[in-house]
Design a protein around this motif. Structure first.
Motif, PDB file in Angstrom:
ATOM      1  N   ARG A 134       2.648  41.044  60.394  1.00 30.23           N
ATOM      2  CA  ARG A 134       3.558  39.899  60.523  1.00 30.23           C
ATOM      3  C   ARG A 134       3.590  39.422  61.986  1.00 30.23           C
ATOM      4  O   ARG A 134       3.485  40.223  62.918  1.00 30.23           O
ATOM      5  N   SER A 189       2.502  49.676  60.103  1.00 23.86           N
ATOM      6  CA  SER A 189       1.832  50.479  59.062  1.00 23.86           C
ATOM      7  C   SER A 189       1.045  51.630  59.689  1.00 23.86           C
ATOM      8  O   SER A 189       0.618  52.548  58.986  1.00 23.86           O
ATOM      9  N   MET A 235      -5.355  49.146  63.099  1.00 24.08           N
ATOM     10  CA  MET A 235      -5.014  48.225  64.195  1.00 24.08           C
ATOM     11  C   MET A 235      -4.084  48.905  65.181  1.00 24.08           C
ATOM     12  O   MET A 235      -4.226  48.745  66.408  1.00 24.08           O
ATOM     13  N   SER A 282      -8.802  44.331  52.493  1.00 21.66           N
ATOM     14  CA  SER A 282      -8.168  44.725  53.762  1.00 21.66           C
ATOM     15  C   SER A 282      -7.156  45.842  53.555  1.00 21.66           C
ATOM     16  O   SER A 282      -6.718  46.473  54.500  1.00 21.66           O
ATOM     17  N   LYS A 310     -14.385  47.072  57.026  1.00 21.56           N
ATOM     18  CA  LYS A 310     -13.652  46.536  55.872  1.00 21.56           C
ATOM     19  C   LYS A 310     -14.375  45.308  55.316  1.00 21.56           C
ATOM     20  O   LYS A 310     -14.327  45.038  54.119  1.00 21.56           O
ATOM     21  N   HIS A 346       3.862  39.037  48.198  1.00 22.36           N
ATOM     22  CA  HIS A 346       3.914  39.975  49.323  1.00 22.36           C
ATOM     23  C   HIS A 346       3.487  41.388  48.901  1.00 22.36           C
ATOM     24  O   HIS A 346       3.051  42.181  49.723  1.00 22.36           O
TER      25      HIS A 346
HETATM   26  C1  LIG Z   1       1.435  40.725  52.745  1.00 26.91           C
HETATM   27  C2  LIG Z   1       1.329  41.943  53.611  1.00 26.91           C
HETATM   28  C3  LIG Z   1       1.948  41.984  54.845  1.00 26.91           C
HETATM   29  C4  LIG Z   1       1.831  43.086  55.676  1.00 26.91           C
HETATM   30  N1  LIG Z   1       2.450  43.096  56.899  1.00 26.91           N
HETATM   31  C5  LIG Z   1       2.267  44.124  57.738  1.00 26.91           C
HETATM   32  C6  LIG Z   1       2.855  44.120  59.040  1.00 26.91           C
HETATM   33  O1  LIG Z   1       3.594  43.222  59.412  1.00 26.91           O
HETATM   34  N2  LIG Z   1       2.581  45.147  59.863  1.00 26.91           N
HETATM   35  C7  LIG Z   1       1.797  46.200  59.484  1.00 26.91           C
HETATM   36  O2  LIG Z   1       1.593  47.115  60.268  1.00 26.91           O
HETATM   37  N3  LIG Z   1       1.247  46.242  58.243  1.00 26.91           N
HETATM   38  C8  LIG Z   1       1.459  45.235  57.375  1.00 26.91           C
HETATM   39  N4  LIG Z   1       0.905  45.264  56.128  1.00 26.91           N
HETATM   40  C9  LIG Z   1       0.068  46.401  55.739  1.00 26.91           C
HETATM   41  C10 LIG Z   1      -1.284  46.319  56.435  1.00 26.91           C
HETATM   42  O3  LIG Z   1      -1.831  45.042  56.343  1.00 26.91           O
HETATM   43  C11 LIG Z   1      -2.248  47.301  55.835  1.00 26.91           C
HETATM   44  O4  LIG Z   1      -1.753  48.594  56.002  1.00 26.91           O
HETATM   45  C12 LIG Z   1      -3.623  47.160  56.471  1.00 26.91           C
HETATM   46  O5  LIG Z   1      -4.514  48.012  55.810  1.00 26.91           O
HETATM   47  C13 LIG Z   1      -3.601  47.500  57.934  1.00 26.91           C
HETATM   48  O6  LIG Z   1      -4.849  47.236  58.462  1.00 26.91           O
HETATM   49  P1  LIG Z   1      -5.460  48.111  59.609  1.00 26.91           P
HETATM   50  O7  LIG Z   1      -6.007  49.358  58.959  1.00 26.91           O
HETATM   51  O8  LIG Z   1      -6.515  47.241  60.168  1.00 26.91           O
HETATM   52  O9  LIG Z   1      -4.388  48.436  60.574  1.00 26.91           O
HETATM   53  C14 LIG Z   1       1.058  44.190  55.252  1.00 26.91           C
HETATM   54  C15 LIG Z   1       0.437  44.162  54.002  1.00 26.91           C
HETATM   55  C16 LIG Z   1       0.584  43.065  53.180  1.00 26.91           C
HETATM   56  C17 LIG Z   1      -0.093  43.064  51.826  1.00 26.91           C
END
Ligand SMILES: Cc1cc2nc3c(=O)[nH]c(=O)nc-3n(C[C@H](O)[C@H](O)[C@H](O)COP(=O)(O)O)c2cc1C
Length: 450
Positions: A145, A160, A164, A194, A205, A292
């Motif tokens: 976000r 999460s 990243m 993703s 990915k 979402h």
């Molecule tokens: C709609 C949506 C919104 C998300 N928003 C966030 C967020 O704001 N922050 C976050 O850390 N993960 C968020 N997530 C989860 C991550 O996108 C997810 O864990 C993703 O695999 C992280 O990617 P990375 O491995 O590149 O960190 C969201 C997932 C979805 C489906």
């Protein structure tokens, strides 16, 4: 595809709407009315760019992206997300048509919605952040976000704590910022890919997404460091996440159904905005909207199924309901052949995904896509003193309001709602298909629709 094959699943709204609350609350009203179409807002007050939302709020449409029926979606996803296909890098992409740099960089010109009245600012919710691991060079893509803070400044939460978050931590350890590109407006298969977590560290990915498409994913380079992003994106924002800088971020209406004040409070600075001449702004409806949550449900179903099937071929299906916040709860259906198998399934499922905190295992006669049927099994097949296991002190989701505010740990629980093997158990009441057909005929003759 939606407009031609599923014209009833696309809703174009010409009436003027505001970025303040109108966009996400429309999706909630439609959900309440039992409808989940993709919604295009053609006239957004104060902006020339249309907004599209709810592209992932519909299981049928997500399944159609993989060419299957909704019931086959978890299995199709589970199979396809393990076929890694090398990407194709192309020189030109439609998002190269317009470039805004220097003083022209102005994120406030985008129609960024405020989703809930509690939100601290307008929020970009469909931003897929792309960055490379500063150590290995392998890239990742994922939703994070983004809170509008100024013309070239966004607050970002990496809560999460996956790739990243780790890439930023590694860059920060070197005293460096993390070059990042935010892409907006990509295919739902990109979103699903993703969200895959269990894959070898040398795999991209984008290669998983290629596997979902069944064709190499087309990428184009952007930014000073040549980050590769989807060639088909609508908008690309090039920039960096700063090292050692933390600023207030939030509150934001999260997938938990609560206003979230928890955040990693990182800061992204934009250097260039690139977009199609006719770009549409994509927004994910936030809070507990299916838009979402559903992508998380489907991908958890596929990944938990992958883990379980390795050791337990008698696992039949996995369901992650969106009404329990997506990843927090998983139902496992198995044809139990020995005592203790549900406990194996519980441990494996909880170990696959740290967001998952409750796992309920049921027999093959229970419909795991029907919450009532699962609750019936819990009510009639569980003896609490022997069938419930608890695991305190586990890593949980930062956004889970029950996780400890300092350590973000919580207690996980598994419930074995299966019948005992090798012992008599109460016989379930059933009505045969033949009998149902007969009474449907009687009702039809009586003019009662069924
Ligand atoms: C709609 C949506 C919104 C998300 N928003 C966030 C967020 O704001 N922050 C976050 O850390 N993960 C968020 N997530 C989860 C991550 O996108 C997810 O864990 C993703 O695999 C992280 O990617 P990375 O491995 O590149 O960190 C969201 C997932 C979805 C489906």
């Amino acid at each position: 595809m939606v407009a031609t094959t599923y014209p009833e699943e696309i809703l174009r709204i010409r009436e003027p709407v505001r970025t303040h609350l109108d966009i996400t609350s429309t999706v909630f009203e439609l959900e309440k009315a039992g409808r989940d179409p993709v919604v295009v807002f053609e006239t957004v007050e104060g902006h020339s760019m249309p907004v599209v939302t709810n592209t992932t709020g519909n299981r049928r449409l997500l399944a159609a992206c993989l060419g299957v029926e909704a019931a086959d979606l978890p299995t199709a996803f589970r199979e396809r997300c393990q076929r890694y296909l090398p990407c194709e890098v192309v020189d030109t992409a439609p998002w190269q048509e317009v470039t805004l740099e220097g003083d022209d960089v102005d994120l406030t010109r985008l129609p960024i919605p405020i989703h809930f009245s509690v939100d601290g600012a307008p929020y970009i919710t469909a931003g897929q952040l792309v960055a490379r691991d500063p150590v290995t060079g392998v890239d990742t893509t994922g939703f994070h976000r983004l809170m509008l803070k100024g013309k070239n400044r966004l607050g970002v939460s990496l809560h999460s704590r996956r790739r990243m978050w780790e890439f930023h931590r590694r860059a920060e350890e070197r005293g460096e910022s993390l070059p990042v590109a935010i892409t907006l407006g990509v295919h739902p298969l990109h979103y699903m890919g993703s969200m895959v977590y269990a894959y070898p560290p040398n795999v991209r990915k984008f290669e998983i997404i290629g596997g979902l498409f069944g064709a190499p994913y087309r990428l184009a380079r952007c930014g000073n460091t040549g980050i590769e992003v989807p060639a088909g994106a609508e908008i690309v924002i090039e920039g960096e996440i700063l090292p050692g800088v933390h600023e207030p971020e939030g509150p934001f209406g999260e997938f938990t159904g609560y206003a979230s004040y928890r955040s990693t409070q990182n800061v992204f600075v934009a250097h260039r905005i690139r977009m199609r001449r006719d770009a549409m702004f994509h927004s994910v409806a936030s809070g507990m909207a299916k838009d979402h949550i559903l992508v998380s449900c489907v991908t958890r179903e596929g990944e938990i199924l992958n883990t379980l099937r390795r050791n337990l071929p008698n696992v039949l299906a996995v369901h992650v309901p969106h009404t329990t916040c997506g990843a927090f709860m998983a139902f496992v259906k198995m044809k139990k052949t020995a005592q203790g198998e549900p406990q194996q399934a519980i441990m494996a499922a909880l170990g696959t995904e740290f967001y998952t905190k409750y796992v309920i295992v049921v027999d093959e006669d229970v419909d795991i896509f029907d919450m009532n049927d699962v609750m019936w099994a819990v009510a009639t097949r569980v003896r609490a003193e022997q069938d419930i296991v608890m695991m305190p002190g586990c890593k949980g989701a930062i956004l889970d309001p029950t996780s400890d505010p300092q350590t973000f740990t919580l207690t996980k629980m598994g419930i074995d709602a299966t019948r005992p093997v090798g012992k008599d158990f109460a016989e379930r009441l059933t009505i045969s298909d033949e009998q149902r057909a007969r009474v449907r005929g009687i009702l039809a003759s009586a003019g009662v629709p069924t």
